[in-house]
Motif scaffolding. Structure first.
Motif, PDB file in Angstrom:
ATOM      1  N   PRO A  38     -22.232  29.347  33.786  1.00  0.00           N
ATOM      2  CA  PRO A  38     -24.037  28.917  33.740  1.00  0.00           C
ATOM      3  C   PRO A  38     -23.988  28.156  33.012  1.00  0.00           C
ATOM      4  CG  PRO A  38     -22.463  29.750  31.539  1.00  0.00           C
ATOM      5  CD  PRO A  38     -21.480  30.250  33.187  1.00  0.00           C
ATOM      6  N   ARG A  39     -25.293  27.439  33.837  1.00  0.00           N
ATOM      7  CA  ARG A  39     -25.778  25.844  32.561  1.00  0.00           C
ATOM      8  C   ARG A  39     -26.106  26.211  31.171  1.00  0.00           C
ATOM      9  NH1 ARG A  39     -24.000  22.480  34.332  1.00  0.00           N
ATOM     10  NH2 ARG A  39     -25.599  20.926  33.818  1.00  0.00           N
ATOM     11  N   TYR A  40     -26.483  27.005  30.712  1.00  0.00           N
ATOM     12  CA  TYR A  40     -26.670  28.024  29.022  1.00  0.00           C
ATOM     13  C   TYR A  40     -25.933  28.636  28.531  1.00  0.00           C
ATOM     14  CZ  TYR A  40     -30.922  24.183  30.411  1.00  0.00           C
ATOM     15  OH  TYR A  40     -30.721  23.200  31.156  1.00  0.00           O
ATOM     16  N   LEU A  41     -25.476  28.616  27.254  1.00  0.00           N
ATOM     17  CA  LEU A  41     -24.293  29.497  26.782  1.00  0.00           C
ATOM     18  C   LEU A  41     -25.360  30.098  25.624  1.00  0.00           C
ATOM     19  CD1 LEU A  41     -21.909  31.187  27.450  1.00  0.00           C
ATOM     20  CD2 LEU A  41     -20.916  29.027  26.012  1.00  0.00           C
ATOM     21  N   ILE A  42     -25.851  30.766  25.669  1.00  0.00           N
ATOM     22  CA  ILE A  42     -26.267  31.337  24.323  1.00  0.00           C
ATOM     23  C   ILE A  42     -25.187  32.147  24.059  1.00  0.00           C
ATOM     24  CG2 ILE A  42     -28.190  33.012  23.609  1.00  0.00           C
ATOM     25  CD1 ILE A  42     -29.700  31.531  25.613  1.00  0.00           C
ATOM     26  N   CYS A  43     -25.190  31.448  22.132  1.00  0.00           N
ATOM     27  CA  CYS A  43     -24.095  32.603  21.586  1.00  0.00           C
ATOM     28  C   CYS A  43     -24.727  33.104  20.297  1.00  0.00           C
ATOM     29  CB  CYS A  43     -22.742  31.347  20.926  1.00  0.00           C
ATOM     30  SG  CYS A  43     -22.216  30.828  22.266  1.00  0.00           S
ATOM     31  N   ASP A  44     -24.967  34.825  20.335  1.00  0.00           N
ATOM     32  CA  ASP A  44     -25.599  34.835  19.168  1.00  0.00           C
ATOM     33  C   ASP A  44     -24.344  35.065  18.360  1.00  0.00           C
ATOM     34  OD1 ASP A  44     -27.193  35.931  17.600  1.00  0.00           O
ATOM     35  OD2 ASP A  44     -28.231  37.529  18.619  1.00  0.00           O
ATOM     36  N   GLU A  45     -24.240  35.063  16.705  1.00  0.00           N
ATOM     37  CA  GLU A  45     -23.409  35.409  15.844  1.00  0.00           C
ATOM     38  C   GLU A  45     -22.452  35.551  16.487  1.00  0.00           C
ATOM     39  OE1 GLU A  45     -24.164  35.568  12.649  1.00  0.00           O
ATOM     40  OE2 GLU A  45     -26.537  35.501  12.301  1.00  0.00           O
ATOM     41  N   MET A  46     -21.608  34.496  17.374  1.00  0.00           N
ATOM     42  CA  MET A  46     -20.349  35.016  18.032  1.00  0.00           C
ATOM     43  C   MET A  46     -19.354  35.125  16.936  1.00  0.00           C
ATOM     44  SD  MET A  46     -18.973  31.761  20.749  1.00  0.00           S
ATOM     45  CE  MET A  46     -18.592  30.477  19.740  1.00  0.00           C
ATOM     46  N   THR A  47     -19.452  34.167  16.258  1.00  0.00           N
ATOM     47  CA  THR A  47     -17.635  34.563  15.165  1.00  0.00           C
ATOM     48  C   THR A  47     -18.117  35.373  14.235  1.00  0.00           C
ATOM     49  OG1 THR A  47     -19.190  32.662  14.523  1.00  0.00           O
ATOM     50  CG2 THR A  47     -17.821  32.111  16.301  1.00  0.00           C
ATOM     51  N   THR A  48     -18.876  36.313  13.796  1.00  0.00           N
ATOM     52  CA  THR A  48     -19.672  36.912  13.120  1.00  0.00           C
ATOM     53  C   THR A  48     -18.242  37.450  12.319  1.00  0.00           C
ATOM     54  OG1 THR A  48     -22.126  36.578  13.044  1.00  0.00           O
ATOM     55  CG2 THR A  48     -20.700  37.719  11.653  1.00  0.00           C
ATOM     56  N   MET A  49     -17.926  38.228  13.260  1.00  0.00           N
ATOM     57  CA  MET A  49     -16.562  39.347  13.047  1.00  0.00           C
ATOM     58  C   MET A  49     -15.461  38.742  13.400  1.00  0.00           C
ATOM     59  SD  MET A  49     -18.907  42.139  13.238  1.00  0.00           S
ATOM     60  CE  MET A  49     -17.689  43.992  13.374  1.00  0.00           C
ATOM     61  N   LEU A  50     -15.303  37.308  13.216  1.00  0.00           N
ATOM     62  CA  LEU A  50     -13.633  37.073  14.067  1.00  0.00           C
ATOM     63  C   LEU A  50     -13.007  36.089  12.200  1.00  0.00           C
ATOM     64  CD1 LEU A  50     -14.692  35.830  17.085  1.00  0.00           C
ATOM     65  CD2 LEU A  50     -13.739  38.370  16.108  1.00  0.00           C
ATOM     66  N   ASP A  51     -12.111  35.909  12.520  1.00  0.00           N
ATOM     67  CA  ASP A  51     -11.438  35.788  10.935  1.00  0.00           C
ATOM     68  C   ASP A  51     -11.691  33.775  11.712  1.00  0.00           C
ATOM     69  OD1 ASP A  51      -8.536  34.617  13.193  1.00  0.00           O
ATOM     70  OD2 ASP A  51      -8.941  36.855  12.891  1.00  0.00           O
ATOM     71  N   ALA A  52     -10.381  32.950  10.692  1.00  0.00           N
ATOM     72  CA  ALA A  52     -11.312  31.281  10.558  1.00  0.00           C
ATOM     73  C   ALA A  52     -10.578  30.877  11.976  1.00  0.00           C
ATOM     74  CB  ALA A  52     -10.506  30.851   9.729  1.00  0.00           C
ATOM     75  N   SER A  53      -9.258  31.111  12.723  1.00  0.00           N
ATOM     76  CA  SER A  53      -8.400  31.542  13.105  1.00  0.00           C
ATOM     77  C   SER A  53      -8.847  31.794  14.713  1.00  0.00           C
ATOM     78  CB  SER A  53      -6.832  31.436  13.742  1.00  0.00           C
ATOM     79  OG  SER A  53      -6.216  31.717  14.573  1.00  0.00           O
ATOM     80  N   SER A  54      -9.869  32.872  15.023  1.00  0.00           N
ATOM     81  CA  SER A  54     -10.400  32.992  16.480  1.00  0.00           C
ATOM     82  C   SER A  54     -11.317  32.662  16.370  1.00  0.00           C
ATOM     83  CB  SER A  54     -10.708  34.441  16.006  1.00  0.00           C
ATOM     84  OG  SER A  54      -9.265  35.151  16.126  1.00  0.00           O
ATOM     85  N   THR A  55     -12.214  32.356  15.117  1.00  0.00           N
ATOM     86  CA  THR A  55     -13.428  31.445  15.512  1.00  0.00           C
ATOM     87  C   THR A  55     -13.427  29.698  16.108  1.00  0.00           C
ATOM     88  OG1 THR A  55     -14.398  32.499  13.446  1.00  0.00           O
ATOM     89  CG2 THR A  55     -15.643  30.475  13.610  1.00  0.00           C
ATOM     90  N   ALA A  56     -12.202  29.238  15.042  1.00  0.00           N
ATOM     91  CA  ALA A  56     -12.078  27.946  16.016  1.00  0.00           C
ATOM     92  C   ALA A  56     -11.208  28.201  17.133  1.00  0.00           C
ATOM     93  CB  ALA A  56     -10.727  26.877  14.068  1.00  0.00           C
ATOM     94  N   THR A  57     -10.865  28.666  18.053  1.00  0.00           N
ATOM     95  CA  THR A  57     -10.356  28.595  19.090  1.00  0.00           C
ATOM     96  C   THR A  57     -11.951  28.877  20.050  1.00  0.00           C
ATOM     97  OG1 THR A  57      -8.858  29.722  18.452  1.00  0.00           O
ATOM     98  CG2 THR A  57      -8.824  29.562  20.226  1.00  0.00           C
ATOM     99  N   LEU A  58     -12.477  29.812  19.503  1.00  0.00           N
ATOM    100  CA  LEU A  58     -13.693  29.734  20.262  1.00  0.00           C
ATOM    101  C   LEU A  58     -14.508  28.702  20.309  1.00  0.00           C
ATOM    102  CD1 LEU A  58     -14.101  33.884  19.512  1.00  0.00           C
ATOM    103  CD2 LEU A  58     -14.056  33.379  21.725  1.00  0.00           C
ATOM    104  N   VAL A  59     -14.236  28.524  19.162  1.00  0.00           N
ATOM    105  CA  VAL A  59     -15.750  27.395  19.309  1.00  0.00           C
ATOM    106  C   VAL A  59     -14.710  26.056  20.184  1.00  0.00           C
ATOM    107  CG1 VAL A  59     -16.973  25.878  17.788  1.00  0.00           C
ATOM    108  CG2 VAL A  59     -17.145  27.701  17.533  1.00  0.00           C
ATOM    109  N   HIS A  60     -14.657  25.977  20.001  1.00  0.00           N
ATOM    110  CA  HIS A  60     -12.736  25.060  20.107  1.00  0.00           C
ATOM    111  C   HIS A  60     -13.478  24.992  22.459  1.00  0.00           C
ATOM    112  CE1 HIS A  60     -11.441  21.815  17.955  1.00  0.00           C
ATOM    113  NE2 HIS A  60     -11.700  22.575  17.141  1.00  0.00           N
ATOM    114  N   ALA A  61     -13.223  26.156  22.346  1.00  0.00           N
ATOM    115  CA  ALA A  61     -12.913  26.815  23.765  1.00  0.00           C
ATOM    116  C   ALA A  61     -14.920  26.166  24.236  1.00  0.00           C
ATOM    117  CB  ALA A  61     -13.510  28.133  24.169  1.00  0.00           C
TER     118      ALA A  61
END
Lengths: 224, 327
Positions: free
Chosen positions: A158-181
């Protein structure tokens, strides 16, 4: 650019959650979107993802005004936007294995032949292991499932990615991994990202600029 | 706040002592080692936080303490609940004892996703009155139960106007307070809070946590299960860090979160946005295929030859840590 022009939208007729909202996500940038709960952040995300028809206003993708929403949206425009939701468990079919979840957009768009080539790259981008791909949603953690959802969202580039509270349910480590990806994908493909979160510290580190949606009281006299 | 927390709990000198708690799930082709050899204590006036990544066994531990695990779970160890009502081993107690004497009466559960735990066709008032009918004082009349429902609601800051609302009419904060009120209705002294703040927005997270701290200071014992290190830092006295089903570091909250000794705790802290946002490499191991040595070795920056042996939890310079090469 992904643009919302004069968007008024809501769920109950006559009681819009959003009134006359303007928003632009540029290529290659991360736009953070903040606002109190109930102010219409998720509604705006759904409008921009062409999943909800606004009462008034238009959405433009790279200069093309979108002629319809939901199933009326042309495939070529619809697939330019990827979406990630807050609750991965509610956004995957529990009957599918993670491999099928990730391959689904390719199959739905008649690209079965690309699955074999594209899947390993997608899986590597989000840091999943081959063993996890054979499991169904109930047998993986929220963090692992959200990684699969990210791979699915990126499957059609996709040209655009919409992340709607993508990491709210997740722990710090998973949050960091996803945001980096997400950041790596954004840099590689020069994609625009709309990051919706109520976590100020997270947006401060992630977003290039931040916009604020006014609270529900300001947007609607009656409030939802 | 004019009305205090329910019940005269301040005087209670009560304690939960968990020792060598292990939980195994037998599957047709594998055994899941969900929790292994967990030992800790929590007493009245104390808040203990159990932190770790999702899927590390935190919620299974809470479920084991209340006898709420599925039938294929094998639980070993002891968890002795000691209070004026007597000593009870939660892991050996029968379902009858758990249902009639423990759940809701001596141990209250504040569940994750409050809205999912309320009946959509009943009002908040009906929820409270029904629960009080089950766990409240015996032979309390209808009027007494309604009065008690309003008192319990007021104690957690639930306005009277919210009592006649149905769950779908409640905001996230009101739903959270409703399940907290339900957990407190039977005046338990121990409160298990399983991810009580997940999915709430920031002001609401702070309010929910401060409410738990207030209950702790009023004499309750609180076991907070969370993946949110900031939540633990805000209200806990003691932290237990769990990785792959084992407690790998424990100690006073200031020590563990400011001078972490286990590389995993350090990695979790470094993953926070304000600490640089460095993700831990790799994924946690499958609980059905744990390595014989240190479970964290595959992701550990300080891994060495000795890590093929499993480290025990023992005190090194201050607080207990299960690592051959502590930071």
């Amino acid at each position: 650019m992904l643009t919302a022009l004069g968007v008024t939208a809501g769920w109950v007729p006559g009681r819009p959650v959003l009134r006359d909202v303007e928003l632009t996500v540029r290529e290659g940038e991360v736009l953070g979107l903040q606002g109190p709960s109930g102010c219409g952040k998720s509604t705006l995300a759904r409008v921009l993802a062409l999943l909800h028809r606004p009462d008034a206003g238009t959405v433009c993708i790279d200069g093309t005004t979108v002629p319809g929403f939901r199933h009326a949206a042309p495939r070529a425009l619809r697939t330019r936007i990827g979406v990630l939701f807050q609750q991965p468990r509610l956004s995957v079919d529990p009957r599918l294995t993670l491999r099928q979840v990730i391959a689904e957009p390719l199959l739905a768009n008649g690209l079965r032949g690309q699955v074999r080539d594209r899947l390993p790259g997608l899986v590597e981008t989000v840091g999943l292991t081959a063993e996890l791909l054979t499991r169904r949603a109930h047998a993986v953690s929220d963090g692992q499932l959200q990684r699969a959802c990210l791979a699915r969202a990126l499957a059609l580039r996709p040209r655009y990615l919409i992340c709607d509270e993508m990491t709210t349910m997740l722990d710090a480590s998973s949050t960091a991994t996803l945001v980096h990806a997400v950041q790596e994908y954004r840099r590689r493909e020069r994609a625009g990202v709309l990051a919706i979160s109520h976590d100020d510290t997270l947006l401060g580190h992630w977003a290039d600029r931040i916009e604020q949606l006014p609270g529900p009281a300001a947007a609607s006299a009656q409030g939802p | 706040m004019t009305s205090g927390p329910p019940g005269p709990v301040r005087a209670v000198n009560a304690r939960l002592a968990v020792s060598d708690l292990s939980v195994r799930f037998r599957l047709p082709d594998a055994t899941v080692h969900a929790v292994t050899d967990a030992s800790f204590e929590v007493g009245s006036g104390q808040c203990v936080a159990l932190v770790g990544e999702s899927g590390c066994g935190k919620s299974v531990m809470a479920g084991a303490l209340l006898g709420l695990l599925p039938g294929n779970a094998e639980v070993t160890g002891t968890a002795v609940l000691a209070d004026p009502a007597g000593d009870t081993d939660l892991l050996a107690a029968s379902e009858t004892v758990l249902a009639r004497q423990i759940r809701g009466r001596r141990v209250g559960l504040v569940p994750q996703s409050p809205a999912a735990h309320l009946t959509p066709v009943h009002t908040v008032r009906r929820h409270l009155v029904d629960v009080l009918g089950a766990v409240g004082p015996e032979r309390a009349g209808r009027a007494a139960r309604h009065a008690e429902a309003e008192r319990v609601a007021a104690a957690v800051g639930l306005p009277v106007t919210a009592l006649d609302h149905y769950p779908h009419e409640l905001s996230g904060g009101m739903a959270q307070r409703t399940v907290t009120a339900l957990a407190l209705a039977g005046r338990p002294w121990l409160i298990l809070a399983d991810e009580p703040t997940t999915g709430l927005d920031a002001p609401l997270v702070r309010r929910t946590l401060d409410e738990l701290r207030r209950l702790t200071d009023a004499g309750h014992a609180v076991l907070l299960v969370t993946h949110d290190l900031d939540a633990a830092a805000r209200i806990a006295d003691t932290v237990l860090v769990m990785y792959a089903g084992r407690i790998v570091e424990t100690g006073a909250v200031d020590r563990v979160l400011h001078e972490p000794r286990h590389p995993y705790t350090r990695g979790l802290l470094a993953a926070l946005p304000r600490n640089g946002f460095h993700p831990l490499p790799g994924l946690p191991p499958q609980l059905s295929a744990l390595p014989p040595g240190c479970a964290f070795a595959a992701r550990c920056p300080q891994v060495g030859d000795d890590c093929v042996r499993r480290p025990d939890l023992w005190p090194r310079d201050g607080h207990p840590v299960a690592c051959h090469r502590p930071c």
